[in-house]
Design a protein around this motif. Structure first.
Motif, PDB file in Angstrom:
ATOM      1  N   GLN A   1      -7.621   0.456  -0.096  1.00 26.23           N
ATOM      2  CA  GLN A   1      -7.546  -0.758   0.802  1.00 26.23           C
ATOM      3  C   GLN A   1      -8.706  -0.725   1.741  1.00 26.23           C
TER       4      GLN A   1
ATOM      5  N   SER B   1       0.947  -1.236   0.001  1.00 27.46           N
ATOM      6  CA  SER B   1       0.012  -0.179   0.004  1.00 27.46           C
ATOM      7  C   SER B   1       0.939   1.158   0.034  1.00 27.46           C
TER       8      SER B   1
ATOM      9  N   ASP C   1      -6.122  -1.801  -4.506  1.00 25.26           N
ATOM     10  CA  ASP C   1      -5.592  -2.509  -3.325  1.00 25.26           C
ATOM     11  C   ASP C   1      -6.551  -3.304  -2.692  1.00 25.26           C
ATOM     12  N   GLU C   2      -6.262  -4.552  -2.889  1.00 28.10           N
ATOM     13  CA  GLU C   2      -7.211  -5.580  -2.306  1.00 28.10           C
ATOM     14  C   GLU C   2      -8.677  -5.252  -2.685  1.00 28.10           C
TER      15      GLU C   2
HETATM   16 MG   LIG Z   1      -2.164  -2.606   2.378  1.00 27.41          MG
END
Ligand SMILES: [Mg+2]
Ligand SMILES: Nc1ncnc2c1ncn2[C@@H]1O[C@H](COP(=O)(O)OP(=O)(O)OP(=O)(O)O)[C@@H](O)[C@H]1O
Lengths: 415, 251
Positions: free
Chosen positions: B85, B43, B173-174
């Motif tokens: 995220q 991240s 991000d995810e």
């Molecule tokens: Mg992360």
């Protein structure tokens, strides 16, 4: 209608109706009756309702949409008043150019103050705006009130730009190059709209009732309706949407490709111009401008109005302004003699007791009443008076619903 | 030359080396996955790409231009959109309004004072936002208050907000964390469809290997702030260094 959806048009029409009929609606009690105390339909107060309504509508564009709490909006109110006064002094008594200059000057001030204050958010933003407003107050009170046209001259700037503590007033020596220096009767001329004097009024007697229609009130009311209409348009525009997104998640807005800064500044300037317009109207109704208009309590008042009425709602700020101005002007006029006359029917001891109980909340104590009401609203109705209204409406609808359900149930066996 | 070129990027937090000498090249119109254990610096790397963080040293070039020193909104206007995220959406607005904002940002740039135009006159924007919501299967939730959505829906909404801008580079991000299996599969299908339909480059951080291997054309493994290996998915699966990095974390 006018590019508004149905719900907003209805709201606008209702507000327009209420505002135009205000001289009747606010004077429900016959002259001379005990309740005439509570009549609010006199021009002075009605003008204050709509002018502070404009102030609060504008404040709500900043605070309601973006969540940035300015604690210095009274500065723009003051700037607007001084600007209008100078227009009256230099050019003439027509209110339109005066209001135009009020809006322009307060807009310029807002650009400067906003540009600096918006470098911070949250509490620091509030403090910066407060600091600017108090500086403006100090400037108006002393620095700008110094004799500026030389010690041995008696010119226009004898008392500086602001007139200091006594305020900026009209004089018979003002040039007024586009209008008359003195009125026909040798007195000071009064603000007017192409000859229609703002202070002129006509009365209508119906039985024991007296209704007053003042040119000043109706002029301010129309300006207020226009301001209200514009604020609805702003609320519903893409710009309004972006402002609400700033309140919700400013970071996300940046990562979405918009620059929050100019949006914030635009909102700040627009709301400053609304305040300037309100200030200009004050001067147009009563041609006098003093520094106390910029004092921090005046900035705080508009915050209270907006929160009391309902932050971020269209009509809330106007309601809040009305409620506070009503209390300020009506509650504060009740004194202990009036209380005694109301409760005279009680036995003496009890009468004194009741009056003693109520006394702290009236007259000068109206602030106490305001404080309590404000606390109650914030705790129980976080959405302000508007939320109160919505809850009542919902409860009534539910009641009607159950009533009609009962009806159908009652009918069913017959079928 | 890839569309995104990260060269010798270092980032320290106090004494912690979050990124050390990171080099990364993402080819245009490819899907590039970045994987690695928790705290690897994934991240942080994205933060350096979108202007949230400025690297201590190194350079980040996008489309031949440096992104360093630019503001987040300027970087977005260059064509980079990011899904965070933890979902970053406009919680006070409705789902539909959330998607309209990026549409306006794309059409009007970083600022435009359209203060009195009604929404009714924005037919194109409305249509665009609606189409996007249909694509992500959220059109029936268009009037919902977005703060009240489930975590998976918030993520899908955020993805819609990024996709509707038709970015050149999409950073994810995810994107499937917190999603139900079915929604995860829908998301994979959606991303595949977008990739096939138009020119887009994606960099995707993901712990779910099913997602990674369904989408990625190249994979970079990051551990403790340093890229361990970069290769095609087939070679990553059994790579000893990768196993070590993940097992090391487990131990
Ligand atoms: Mg992360
Ligand atoms: N703003 C910050 N200030 C201080 N330390 C930070 C900051 N951001 C990240 N870190 C630290 O840097 C390291 C890398 O964090 P990062 O969030 O990039 O990891 P990640 O690979 O995304 O992990 P995860 O899979 O859990 O999301 C962690 O040790 C984290 O605590």
């Amino acid at each position: 209608m006018f590019g508004l959806n149905k719900k907003d048009s209805t709201l606008l029409l209702i507000v327009a109706g209420l505002v135009l009929l205000a001289p009747f609606l606010l004077n429900p009690f016959p002259e001379g009756s005990a309740m005439a105390q509570f009549n609010a339909g006199y021009p002075d107060l009605m003008q204050r309702f709509v002018i502070f309504g404009i102030f609060a509508i504008g404040f709500n564009i900043l605070f309601g949409l973006t969540g940035y709490l300015s604690f210095g909006h009274a500065a723009f109110l003051g700037v607007g008043s001084y600007a209008a006064m100078w227009m009256f002094k230099l050019f003439g008594m027509n209110v339109l150019p005066a209001l135009a200059l009020s809006i322009l000057m307060s807009g310029l001030f807002a650009v400067v103050i906003g540009y600096v204050s918006l470098r911070r958010s949250g509490i620091y933003f509030s403090i910066l705006t407060l600091a600017f407003a108090m500086m403006s107050y100090a400037l108006a009170y002393s620095v700008l009130a110094a004799d500026m046209d030389g010690p041995d001259q008696q010119g226009l700037l004898q008392k500086g730009l602001t007139g200091g503590e006594t305020g900026l007033q009209l004089t018979l020596d003002d040039p007024r190059i586009l209008g008359q220096q003195t009125a026909g009767d040798g007195n000071l001329p009064v603000p007017s709209l192409f000859g229609l004097e703002m202070r002129s009024a006509s009365e209508l007697n119906v039985g024991d009732w007296v209704f007053t229609f003042s040119a000043g009130y109706y002029f301010s009311a129309i300006v207020m309706l226009l301001s209200f209409y514009l604020s609805i348009r702003i609320f519903r525009s893409p710009f309004g949407l972006v402002l609400r997104s700033i309140k919700s998640n400013q970071q996300r807005l940046s990562y979405t490709g918009m620059n929050p800064k100019p949006y914030m500044l635009a909102a700040f300037v627009i709301s400053g111009m609304y305040a300037g317009l309100a200030g200009g109207l004050m001067a147009a109704m009563d041609p006098l401008a003093g520094p106390e208009r910029m004092f921090w309590t005046a900035s705080g008042e508009v915050v209270l109005m907006t929160i009391l009425g309902g932050v971020g709602t269209l009509i809330g700020p106007v309601l809040g302004a009305g409620a506070i101005k009503y209390m300020e002007n009506i509650l504060s006029k009740i004194n202990s003699d009036i209380l005694h006359s109301w409760f005279a029917f009680l036995p003496d001891g009890l009468e004194d007791f009741v009056v003693t109980l109520i006394y702290p909340f009236i007259g000068k104590g109206w602030h106490l009443t305001l404080g309590i009401i404000f606390m109650l609203v914030v705790i129980f109705l976080p959405g302000g008076l508007v939320e109160g209204g919505q809850r009542i409406a919902r409860a009534m609808r539910r009641k009607k619903q159950t009533a009609s359900d009962d009806d159908t149930k009652a009918k069913q066996p017959a079928e | 030359m890839g569309i995104l070129e990260v060269k010798d990027v270092n980032k320290n937090f106090g004494g912690l080396k979050a990124l050390s000498n990171v080099n990364l090249s993402v080819a245009e119109n490819s899907v590039h996955a970045i994987i690695g254990p928790n705290g690897a610096g994934k991240s942080t790397l994205l933060n350096c790409l979108v202007g949230k963080l400025i690297p201590d040293t190194g350079s980040v070039m996008f489309d031949g231009q440096s992104v360093l020193g630019r503001k987040p909104h300027e970087i977005n206007q260059m064509g980079i959109s990011r899904v965070f995220q933890t979902p970053e959406i406009f919680g006070d607005l409705t789902v539909f309004e959330n998607v309209m904002i990026p549409c306006f940002a794309k059409r009007d740039g970083e600022f435009r004072l359209h203060a009195v135009e009604g929404m009714m006159n924005e037919a194109e924007i409305v249509e665009e936002a609606e189409r996007m919501l249909i694509d992500v299967n959220m059109i029936d939730k268009r009037h919902a208050h977005s703060a009240s959505l489930s975590r998976g829906d918030k993520r899908r909404l955020e993805m819609a907000m990024c996709l509707v801008q038709q970015p050149k580079l999409l950073l994810l991000d995810e994107p499937t964390a917190g999603m139900a299996r079915a929604d995860t599969n829908n998301t994979i299908d959606l991303l595949k469809e977008i990739r096939d339909k138009r020119d887009i480059t994606m960099a995707i951080i993901e712990h779910d290997m099913h997602v990674v291997f369904s989408l990625a054309e190249r994979i970079t493994v990051l551990a403790q702030g340093t890229p361990l290996v970069e290769d095609v998915p087939e070679n990553i699966k059994g790579h000893p260094k990768v196993q070590e990095a993940y097992l090391g974390e487990a131990a």
